[in-house]
Motif scaffolding. Structure first.
Motif, mmCIF file in Angstrom:
data_model
loop_
_atom_site.group_PDB
_atom_site.id
_atom_site.type_symbol
_atom_site.label_atom_id
_atom_site.label_comp_id
_atom_site.label_asym_id
_atom_site.label_seq_id
_atom_site.Cartn_x
_atom_site.Cartn_y
_atom_site.Cartn_z
ATOM 1 N N TRP A 272 0.849 -1.187 0.000
ATOM 2 C CA TRP A 272 0.000 0.000 0.000
ATOM 3 C C TRP A 272 0.887 1.240 0.000
ATOM 4 C CZ3 TRP A 272 -5.461 -0.550 0.533
ATOM 5 C CH2 TRP A 272 -5.889 -1.859 0.785
ATOM 6 N N GLU A 273 0.318 2.365 -0.420
ATOM 7 C CA GLU A 273 1.023 3.637 -0.247
ATOM 8 C C GLU A 273 1.151 3.922 1.245
ATOM 9 O OE1 GLU A 273 2.494 5.309 -2.424
ATOM 10 O OE2 GLU A 273 1.624 4.662 -4.331
ATOM 11 N N ALA A 274 2.298 4.469 1.655
ATOM 12 C CA ALA A 274 2.536 4.705 3.080
ATOM 13 C C ALA A 274 1.662 5.818 3.635
ATOM 14 C CB ALA A 274 4.009 5.040 3.312
ATOM 15 N N ASP A 275 1.372 6.813 2.818
ATOM 16 C CA ASP A 275 0.680 7.996 3.323
ATOM 17 C C ASP A 275 -0.761 8.112 2.837
ATOM 18 O OD1 ASP A 275 1.287 8.423 0.704
ATOM 19 O OD2 ASP A 275 2.393 10.286 1.007
ATOM 20 N N ALA A 276 -1.320 7.017 2.301
ATOM 21 C CA ALA A 276 -2.711 7.048 1.826
ATOM 22 C C ALA A 276 -3.239 5.621 1.766
ATOM 23 C CB ALA A 276 -2.797 7.707 0.450
ATOM 24 N N ASP A 277 -4.541 5.477 1.870
ATOM 25 C CA ASP A 277 -5.156 4.154 1.818
ATOM 26 C C ASP A 277 -5.340 3.745 0.350
ATOM 27 O OD1 ASP A 277 -6.211 1.841 2.841
ATOM 28 O OD2 ASP A 277 -8.267 2.631 2.918
ATOM 29 N N VAL A 278 -4.208 3.619 -0.331
ATOM 30 C CA VAL A 278 -4.203 3.311 -1.764
ATOM 31 C C VAL A 278 -3.432 2.013 -1.981
ATOM 32 C CG1 VAL A 278 -3.460 4.062 -4.057
ATOM 33 C CG2 VAL A 278 -4.358 5.738 -2.408
ATOM 34 N N PHE A 279 -4.110 1.032 -2.569
ATOM 35 C CA PHE A 279 -3.498 -0.271 -2.807
ATOM 36 C C PHE A 279 -2.534 -0.193 -3.980
ATOM 37 C CE2 PHE A 279 -3.684 -4.652 -4.647
ATOM 38 C CZ PHE A 279 -3.163 -5.335 -3.558
ATOM 39 N N VAL A 280 -1.374 -0.879 -3.863
ATOM 40 C CA VAL A 280 -0.360 -0.874 -4.915
ATOM 41 C C VAL A 280 -0.308 -2.216 -5.642
ATOM 42 C CG1 VAL A 280 2.104 -0.655 -5.410
ATOM 43 C CG2 VAL A 280 1.020 0.872 -3.741
ATOM 44 N N GLY A 281 -0.261 -3.327 -4.880
ATOM 45 C CA GLY A 281 -0.179 -4.635 -5.519
ATOM 46 C C GLY A 281 0.192 -5.723 -4.541
ATOM 47 N N HIS A 282 0.408 -6.939 -5.058
ATOM 48 C CA HIS A 282 0.803 -8.096 -4.259
ATOM 49 C C HIS A 282 2.169 -8.609 -4.699
ATOM 50 C CE1 HIS A 282 -3.664 -8.944 -3.547
ATOM 51 N NE2 HIS A 282 -3.145 -8.935 -2.343
ATOM 52 N N PHE A 283 2.872 -9.267 -3.780
ATOM 53 C CA PHE A 283 4.025 -10.058 -4.193
ATOM 54 C C PHE A 283 4.152 -11.284 -3.303
ATOM 55 C CE2 PHE A 283 5.952 -7.220 -1.060
ATOM 56 C CZ PHE A 283 6.899 -7.999 -0.397
ATOM 57 N N TYR A 284 4.871 -12.281 -3.824
ATOM 58 C CA TYR A 284 5.063 -13.567 -3.149
ATOM 59 C C TYR A 284 6.553 -13.869 -3.048
ATOM 60 C CZ TYR A 284 0.165 -14.294 -4.579
ATOM 61 O OH TYR A 284 -1.187 -14.175 -4.778
ATOM 62 N N LEU A 285 6.944 -14.519 -1.961
ATOM 63 C CA LEU A 285 8.328 -14.967 -1.782
ATOM 64 C C LEU A 285 8.331 -16.477 -1.573
ATOM 65 C CD1 LEU A 285 9.753 -12.200 0.611
ATOM 66 C CD2 LEU A 285 9.791 -12.261 -1.896
ATOM 67 N N ASP A 286 8.998 -17.195 -2.468
ATOM 68 C CA ASP A 286 9.120 -18.658 -2.420
ATOM 69 C C ASP A 286 10.619 -18.950 -2.361
ATOM 70 O OD1 ASP A 286 9.062 -21.377 -2.772
ATOM 71 O OD2 ASP A 286 7.866 -21.357 -4.602
ATOM 72 N N LEU A 287 11.166 -19.110 -1.158
ATOM 73 C CA LEU A 287 12.607 -18.942 -0.956
ATOM 74 C C LEU A 287 13.412 -20.205 -0.713
ATOM 75 C CD1 LEU A 287 12.546 -15.698 1.249
ATOM 76 C CD2 LEU A 287 12.675 -15.917 -1.244
ATOM 77 N N HIS A 288 12.775 -21.381 -0.625
ATOM 78 C CA HIS A 288 13.519 -22.606 -0.323
ATOM 79 C C HIS A 288 13.455 -23.604 -1.473
ATOM 80 C CE1 HIS A 288 14.103 -21.244 3.751
ATOM 81 N NE2 HIS A 288 12.806 -21.140 3.950
ATOM 82 N N PRO A 289 14.489 -24.460 -1.606
ATOM 83 C CA PRO A 289 14.498 -25.436 -2.710
ATOM 84 C C PRO A 289 13.526 -26.584 -2.462
ATOM 85 C CG PRO A 289 16.403 -25.764 -1.284
ATOM 86 C CD PRO A 289 15.714 -24.524 -0.787
ATOM 87 N N ARG A 290 13.073 -27.186 -3.551
ATOM 88 C CA ARG A 290 12.304 -28.433 -3.506
ATOM 89 C C ARG A 290 12.390 -29.083 -4.875
ATOM 90 N NH1 ARG A 290 8.560 -24.283 -3.132
ATOM 91 N NH2 ARG A 290 7.324 -23.990 -5.031
ATOM 92 N N ASP A 291 12.026 -30.327 -4.953
ATOM 93 C CA ASP A 291 12.122 -31.063 -6.211
ATOM 94 C C ASP A 291 11.268 -30.409 -7.287
ATOM 95 O OD1 ASP A 291 13.810 -32.878 -5.061
ATOM 96 O OD2 ASP A 291 12.267 -34.390 -4.674
ATOM 97 N N GLY A 292 11.848 -30.271 -8.475
ATOM 98 C CA GLY A 292 11.110 -29.751 -9.614
ATOM 99 C C GLY A 292 11.015 -28.251 -9.690
#
Length: 674
Positions: free
Chosen positions: A393-413
């Motif tokens: 979100w914007e820090a100084d207003a109730d305005v949505f910016v977007g989403h992000f995801y963090l997938d940080l560990h290894p796994r098969d495939g």
């Protein structure tokens, strides 16, 4: 201001992408997205009085909608847990790429696009971004072969479809086919105790041997710490002989890319690619690489001599003959040199970088710098339990910016390295509302063990800072058209914003904010930070020469006008000549796992060093000069570098941020050459 956690209940409706798809749903998603886009193309082609509103605007919107489906499928290929879903993603990716070829060669659509492009009165009414959209669309059609005679156009279509097929197969192999080696405990002498926590073993003739894979958390520490040369060599060979089928694939890709370029009237694939990049010509990229090679070579030779002396001394101490210095010795003796010269011990440093604390600390820095508010989503809808989801979100207003995801560990495939996928661009919908951006980062950092949380090396910290830079480039862009959103800038500039942000991993004030001992909670000691910073350029000559060699290899196989090149041998020969690497008696084929050559970076790898010139200049000129915590500089950076995305030339954005054209002085200084 710190990152908080709350339920997913405040984000705008429809902003969350569904990744919980079955194989059939992945394919249905692709088919439906293609059907809708084809319908738009059909409708636009029938427009009798082409204007921006009747032709270009609907094409631009349809392009953004199609990319959501394409990017979702492409992302699932790299991260989905279920192999059937990954396979379906590959099939969907093939459908999208084939359709891209089909759509790009529609003469009826090009006719109405060109009618707008050549209408001077209509073009004069457009703002800069919309005019740029028309120009880029028209150029795309020309570069797709729409000015060719019908027979040549059909040949080109077949070539493009085969390229697409080979690129998908190349990348799938590089992502999924891991190698492994088995070692007895004594063969892993030198490895820290934490390396064995939770490590799988396999019985071999009654002896329990440890399983070591080619995934980064396994192979990288072994390369740096395994005291036995035979162990390092074994692992090097395993890592460098993955995906043998990718060699003939890449060989064919080089030929087909050349054929594509020459059908379109270009001398080489590199000439075709660079027409729309900052470099403009292969010669400009080659000149940059060779100039840097000449400057780096004396430094690299001195560094190599130091490393050879360390190995020679070890051989003498063990009463063994010195047999030479090889590729598998480099990471080990670079680590030894760093410890001896700067007292930087990687295992000691790791204790101060628990992944969770480092991630939160970096996100705090980003949100303060860029004027954002980041919220971690509680119980998020994700594709794996390891994945974290965030709202921005914007820090100084109730305005949505977007989403992000963090997938940080290894796994098969899962994807083997670290990268960011721009799943959805942000852009204006026809009704005036906004589509919100979504980005996802995948990496392969160590998992927690029975005795410690997930701990990062300092190199991992730099990687995390870099990839988060791509995340926020995608989130902070604000363009009307999806074509220009986020990292849709010239490919030889795309790394610069993220490279610039790597500097925070070397700044004492920044490190002290998130580097804390995982047991005591004590901040990283000042003297350790000083030693880390002092060691920053240790091995810079050899490491940058390796980057030069990869860039020159890419140009060697893609700037050729004849296609007469052996993709396997060329990499080894250039590595020996430029990066001073000795492969000894091994028979390897590292090009098979050089994922950048599978698509997206062909004839573009030079961009990593090209863009570092800009990243170093941005940091030194503004952030270092005015303060790394300066809100003004952070907002200027967001406004002039991140926000425009590709809606204007990257050079224009740089000039606005720097107040002048960039120079390479800061870059040369940053690697110890000034």
């Amino acid at each position: 201001m710190s990152v908080v956690t709350q339920p997913l209940d405040a984000a705008p409706k429809g902003s969350v992408i569904n990744f919980d798809l079955s194989p059939s749903e992945v394919l249905s998603l692709a088919e439906e997205a293609i059907r809708k886009n084809r319908a738009v193309l059909d409708a636009v082609a029938l427009v009798e009085n082409p204007t921006f509103a009747s032709v270009i605007a609907p094409l631009g919107t349809a392009e953004g909608e199609l990319e959501i489906g394409y990017n979702t499928a492409r992302f699932l290929v790299s991260v989905a847990v279920d192999k059937d879903v990954r396979d379906a993603g590959s099939k969907a990716e093939k459908l999208f790429k084939d359709f891209d070829v089909e759509a790009g060669m529609r003469e009826d659509v090009y006719k109405v696009v060109r009618a707008v492009f050549t209408n001077e009165e209509e073009m004069a009414r457009l703002d800069d971004e919309d005019r740029r959209l028309v120009e880029k669309m028209e150029l795309d059609y020309r570069r797709a072969g729409l000015l060719l005679p019908p027979e040549q156009r059909e040949n080109l279509r077949a070539v493009k479809e085969r390229i697409s097929e080979l690129e998908i197969a190349f990348n799938k192999c590089a992502n999924e086919e891991d190698g492994e080696a088995l070692f007895a405990r004594e063969e892993l002498d030198g490895m820290p105790d934490s390396y064995f926590d939770g490590r799988a073993t396999r019985d071999v003739d009654g002896v329990a041997k440890y399983v070591v894979t080619t995934k980064y958390p396994d192979s990288k520490p072994l390369a740096e710490y395994a005291a036995r040369e035979s162990t390092r060599k074994t692992m090097f060979v395993v890592s460098s002989t993955r995906c043998p089928d990718n060699i003939p694939r890449l060989q064919e890709l080089v030929q087909l890319r050349l054929e594509e370029a020459q059908l379109l009237g270009y001398a080489s694939h590199a000439e075709y690619v660079m027409e729309v990049l900052m470099a403009k010509t292969p010669q400009a990229a080659l000149d940059m690489e060779n100039d840097l090679r000449a400057k780096l070579a004396p430094l690299g030779e001195r560094e190599l001599a130091e490393l050879q002396a360390l190995k020679r001394a070890d051989a003498e101490a063990a009463g063994e003959p010195y047999a030479g210095f090889f590729a598998w010795d480099r990471p080990y003796y670079m680590r030894v040199a760093k410890e001896q010269k700067h007292s930087v011990k990687g295992e000691e440093v790791r204790q101060y970088f628990p992944l969770a604390a480092a991630t939160r600390g970096m996100l705090d820095i980003y949100q303060e710098m860029l004027g954002l508010r980041i919220v971690q989503v509680d119980s998020p809808p994700v594709w794996h339990a390891d994945v974290d989801m965030y709202e921005v979100w914007e820090a100084d207003a109730d305005v949505f910016v977007g989403h992000f995801y963090l997938d940080l560990h290894p796994r098969d495939g899962k994807y083997n390295h670290a990268a960011v996928w721009p799943i959805r661009a942000g852009y204006e919908r026809p009704d005036g509302t906004r589509e919100f951006p979504v980005a996802a980062m995948a990496a392969n950092f160590p998992r927690p063990t029975a005795s410690a949380p997930a701990l990062l090396t300092h190199d991992d910290v730099v990687t995390l800072m870099h990839e988060l830079g791509h995340v926020f480039h995608n989130l902070c862009a604000h363009t009307k058209r999806s074509r220009f959103h986020g990292t849709r800038v010239e490919r030889d500039f795309v790394e610069a914003p993220s490279q610039m942000l790597e500097n925070w991993a070397w700044e004492p004030a920044a490190l002290r904010r998130f580097a804390v001992h995982h047991e005591t909670g004590e901040p990283i000691p000042d003297d350790m930070v000083a030693r880390l910073v002092a060691a920053k350029n240790e091995g810079a000559g050899l490491l940058n020469l390796r980057q030069v060699s990869l860039g020159l290899y890419d140009l060697a196989i893609h700037a050729t006008t004849t296609g007469d090149v052996d993709v396997r041998r060329e990499l080894e020969e250039i590595s020996v000549q430029v990066a001073m690497i000795d492969y000894g008696d091994t028979e390897t084929f590292g090009a098979a796992a050089f994922g950048h050559m599978g698509g997206g970076y062909s004839a573009r790898y030079y961009g990593y060093l090209w863009s570092q010139v800009f990243s170093a200049d941005m940091f030194a000129t503004r952030f270092r000069a005015e303060g790394i915590s300066s809100p003004k500089v952070g907002r200027d950076y967001r406004r002039e570098i991140l926000r425009p995305g590709g809606s204007r030339d990257a050079m224009d954005s740089l000039v606005r941020f720097l107040g002048r054209k960039p120079t390479n002085a800061a870059f040369l200084e940053s690697i110890g050459l000034a």
